[in-house]
Design a protein around this motif. Structure first.
Motif, short mmCIF file in Angstrom:
data_model
loop_
_atom_site.label_atom_id
_atom_site.label_comp_id
_atom_site.label_asym_id
_atom_site.label_seq_id
_atom_site.Cartn_x
_atom_site.Cartn_y
_atom_site.Cartn_z
N GLN A 104 3.26 28.71 9.14
CA GLN A 104 3.83 27.54 8.20
C GLN A 104 5.16 27.39 8.01
N LEU A 105 5.70 26.33 8.41
CA LEU A 105 6.93 25.81 8.35
C LEU A 105 7.43 25.36 7.03
N ARG A 106 8.68 25.32 6.81
CA ARG A 106 9.16 24.71 5.43
C ARG A 106 9.15 23.42 5.82
N PRO A 107 9.07 22.46 4.68
CA PRO A 107 9.32 21.08 5.03
C PRO A 107 10.90 20.83 5.22
N GLY A 108 11.12 19.61 5.96
CA GLY A 108 12.41 19.10 6.30
C GLY A 108 13.29 19.93 7.47
N VAL A 109 14.26 20.08 7.05
CA VAL A 109 15.32 20.45 8.05
C VAL A 109 15.09 21.98 8.34
N LEU A 110 14.86 22.81 7.04
CA LEU A 110 14.61 24.05 7.33
C LEU A 110 13.34 24.27 8.07
N GLY A 111 12.39 23.65 8.29
CA GLY A 111 11.25 23.57 9.11
C GLY A 111 11.55 23.39 10.40
N ALA A 112 12.33 22.44 10.55
CA ALA A 112 12.92 21.89 11.94
C ALA A 112 13.62 22.95 12.66
N LEU A 113 14.28 23.92 11.60
CA LEU A 113 15.04 25.08 12.31
C LEU A 113 14.17 26.22 12.58
N GLY A 114 12.75 26.19 11.99
CA GLY A 114 12.13 27.03 12.41
C GLY A 114 11.56 28.11 11.22
N PHE A 115 12.13 27.90 10.00
CA PHE A 115 12.01 28.82 8.74
C PHE A 115 10.49 28.72 8.21
N VAL A 116 10.03 29.59 7.99
CA VAL A 116 8.85 29.75 7.76
C VAL A 116 8.53 29.73 6.07
N ASP A 117 7.46 28.99 5.72
CA ASP A 117 7.22 28.76 4.23
C ASP A 117 6.29 29.98 3.84
N ARG A 118 6.73 31.08 3.48
CA ARG A 118 6.07 32.38 3.25
C ARG A 118 5.21 32.33 2.11
N ALA A 119 5.54 31.59 1.03
CA ALA A 119 4.73 31.40 -0.08
C ALA A 119 3.54 30.77 0.17
N ARG A 120 3.73 29.67 0.98
CA ARG A 120 2.55 28.80 1.47
C ARG A 120 1.66 29.54 2.16
N ARG A 121 2.17 30.38 3.33
CA ARG A 121 1.40 31.11 4.24
C ARG A 121 0.51 32.06 3.49
N GLU A 122 1.09 32.71 2.56
CA GLU A 122 0.41 33.90 1.64
C GLU A 122 -0.64 33.28 0.81
N ARG A 123 -0.14 31.92 0.28
CA ARG A 123 -1.42 31.24 -0.68
C ARG A 123 -2.49 30.62 0.15
N GLU A 124 -2.38 30.42 1.67
CA GLU A 124 -3.50 29.84 2.17
C GLU A 124 -4.27 31.16 2.64
N THR A 125 -3.60 32.00 3.09
CA THR A 125 -4.34 33.36 3.61
C THR A 125 -5.22 33.65 2.43
N ARG A 126 -4.73 34.00 1.29
CA ARG A 126 -5.58 34.27 0.03
C ARG A 126 -6.92 33.25 -0.07
N ALA A 127 -6.45 31.98 0.28
CA ALA A 127 -7.75 31.02 0.39
C ALA A 127 -8.93 31.19 1.01
N LEU A 128 -8.32 31.51 2.36
CA LEU A 128 -9.25 31.74 3.61
C LEU A 128 -10.20 33.07 3.22
N LEU A 129 -9.24 34.21 2.77
CA LEU A 129 -9.95 35.34 2.31
C LEU A 129 -11.04 34.92 1.29
N GLU A 130 -10.63 34.24 0.46
CA GLU A 130 -11.52 33.86 -0.64
C GLU A 130 -12.92 33.32 -0.35
N GLN A 131 -12.68 32.32 0.74
CA GLN A 131 -13.73 31.81 1.34
C GLN A 131 -14.88 32.71 1.89
N LEU A 132 -14.23 33.83 2.31
CA LEU A 132 -15.01 34.95 3.04
C LEU A 132 -15.58 35.78 1.87
#
Length: 507
Positions: A104-132
């Motif tokens: 899950q990359l950050r939006p804009g220039v930071l994402g283009a440089l390969g920076f990961v959106d850690r908060a979004r990744r953690e949030r979406e992982t929790r959501a997937l685990l909740e589905q299970l």
């Protein structure tokens, strides 16, 4: 129909692995795929996953022909395969593994440089685990710190993150205790309710009946039959798998135990084992049951000299012995078939005959130094015939054999050593029903000849059927002992969970 595989053929050299196999799965359906080792299950799965390419036949996805040349092709369609040997990176977190293939990359220039959106990744992982229905798994835990059960759940969450429509589970319960198996089944029910197709590959027929809607049986690379689950009795499934009825999966004869051969008293290992005392008689199979983490394997390894003890006494035929290493145990006539045959029981790159002779090389050598290879050949051929090794070739590397035949080689290695005591840790894990019946028959025959056998198994039907007595462990302690007559699944599980049993009332 979500998936249709029609007339799939695949040859490896001179071996026809698949010969016109048909297989299909619909949305919201759990299909069991069963068969003996070598029946073609793994090859069919790997063709679906893009690991192998079919020689002939066609694959339809949502009714449209598709070509799956690579794992990436399968992934784009929505196929996720969870192999028995999990495909996770242990030094990364749950969240990093779940989004391993599309960080899950950050939006804009930071994402283009390969920076990961850690908060979004953690949030979406929790959501997937909740589905299970998983509420107690921290996305920031390293996968290597998790139990096998939670690693499997991480794999399932990773499949959902890839928007999988079909999930293939290859022997998902082989390393799970009963309580974790039930949790996995709840997850499978959730996946089915969401409209996903699930392929459930297992040797455990009771689990196939418990979770699947229907079952497809392969034998020798061909379709052997298909059954709706209400018609899938053990007898019918076994007959389809092996081409004949197996009269007795658990051929246990009444025991006539002799003198005490092995006795342990007060075994202690700090934080692991607490005052373990028991005995095993000649001609007796003593089952050692308990939940994962209860200390069963630790007891076996301590007796065999693989792990250090802080205290306690081990006696053979009433005499105290000192066992500081497996070499000491072998000299005393104690053998150990470990839980993980591939890592601890075999040298995979070596041949059947070399593995068979490992424990007795000194006896087969002139002057203890020059190995008599004719004697090695003769020894290996004798056990290959006695144990019905398939194929009966002792020049093959053991990594070319099925799981059941590999286990026969491990057993042959110890039988060649003419043991007094044999410790079996999960002797039939991950092997097909035909090989399982053969190994059960061998255990019964060894006990009948007078060998003292200590058997660890997570399969309660196996423990109950093959044991003369059952010792139950809980948190590193012996929680109780049950005779064959008074042992039931409920009583074993109660002791394993730390509960006190009501006395048996004779009626």
């Amino acid at each position: 129909m979500l998936l249709e595989m029609r007339g799939i053929r695949k040859r490896f050299g001179g071996t026809q692995a698949l010969d016109g196999v048909d297989f299909n799965v619909d949305r919201g359906e759990v299909v069991g795929l069963i068969g003996e080792n070598g029946a073609g299950k793994s090859t069919l799965i790997k063709i679906l996953a893009g690991v192998h390419q079919r020689d002939a036949g066609e694959i339809l996805w949502d009714g449209q022909p598709v070509i799956i040349r690579t794992p990436a092709d399968a992934q784009r369609l929505g196929v996720a395969v969870i192999y028995q040997e999990l495909n996770l990176t242990p030094n990364q977190t749950v969240a990093e593994n779940v989004f391993l293939h599309h960080p899950q990359l950050r939006p804009g220039v930071l994402g283009a440089l390969g920076f990961v959106d850690r908060a979004r990744r953690e949030r979406e992982t929790r959501a997937l685990l909740e589905q299970l229905g998983i509420h107690n798994l921290d996305p920031n835990r390293k996968v290597g710190e998790l139990s096998v059960a939670y690693q499997q759940l991480t794999e399932i969450a990773k499949a959902l993150a890839l928007d999988a429509k079909l999930i293939v589970m290859d022997e998902p319960t082989s390393a799970l205790p009963d309580e974790e198996v039930q949790h996995l089944f709840e997850i499978v029910h959730r996946l089915r309710a969401r409209g996903l197709g699930v392929v459930f590959v297992s040797h455990r027929l009771n689990e196939v009946r418990a979770i699947c809607d229907r079952v497809v049986v392969l034998r020798d690379g061909r379709n052997a039959g298909a059954l709706p689950i209400h018609e899938a009795t053990d007898e019918r499934m076994i007959a389809l798998m092996v081409g004949r009825p197996i009269e007795n999966l658990y051929p246990k004869r009444p025991a006539q135990p002799g003198d005490v051969v092995l006795e342990v008293q007060g075994l202690r290992r700090r934080g692991v084992l607490h005052d373990i005392s028991f005995h095993v008689r000649a001609g007796e199979v003593v089952g050692l049951a308990g939940l994962v983490g209860s200390g069963r394997t630790e007891v076996a390894r301590a007796i065999f000299g693989a792990d250090r003890l802080d205290g306690g006494v081990i006696r053979l035929h009433g005499k105290p012995v000192t066992i500081r290493s497996p070499q000491d145990a072998l000299r005393l006539g104690i053998g150990y078939v470990p839980e993980d045959r591939k890592v601890q029981g075999l040298v995979l790159g070596m041949t059947v005959k070399h593995n068979t002779a490992l424990a007795v090389l000194r006896q087969l050598a002139l002057g203890g130094h020059v190995v008599r290879w004719s004697a090695v050949d003769a020894l290996a051929m004798r056990f290959a015939q006695e144990l019905h090794l398939r194929p009966p070739r002792v020049d093959l590397p053991v990594n070319a054999l099925s799981g059941g035949n590999q286990q026969k080689v491990v057993l042959a290695k110890w039988l060649a050593a003419q043991l007094k005591v044999l410790i079996l840790d999960e002797p039939t894990r991950g092997i097909d029903v035909g090989a399982k019946a053969e190994i059960h028959a061998l255990i019964d025959e060894l006990a009948h000849r007078g060998m003292a056998i200590l058997m660890i198994s997570s399969e309660l039907p196996e423990v109950l059927a093959m044991s003369d007595r059952i010792l139950v462990m809980c948190e590193g302690r012996l929680a109780g002992e049950l005779s064959r007559a008074e042992a039931t699944q409920e009583r074993v599980l109660a002791l394993a969970s730390g509960k006190t049993l009501e006395p048996v009332v004779n009626r």
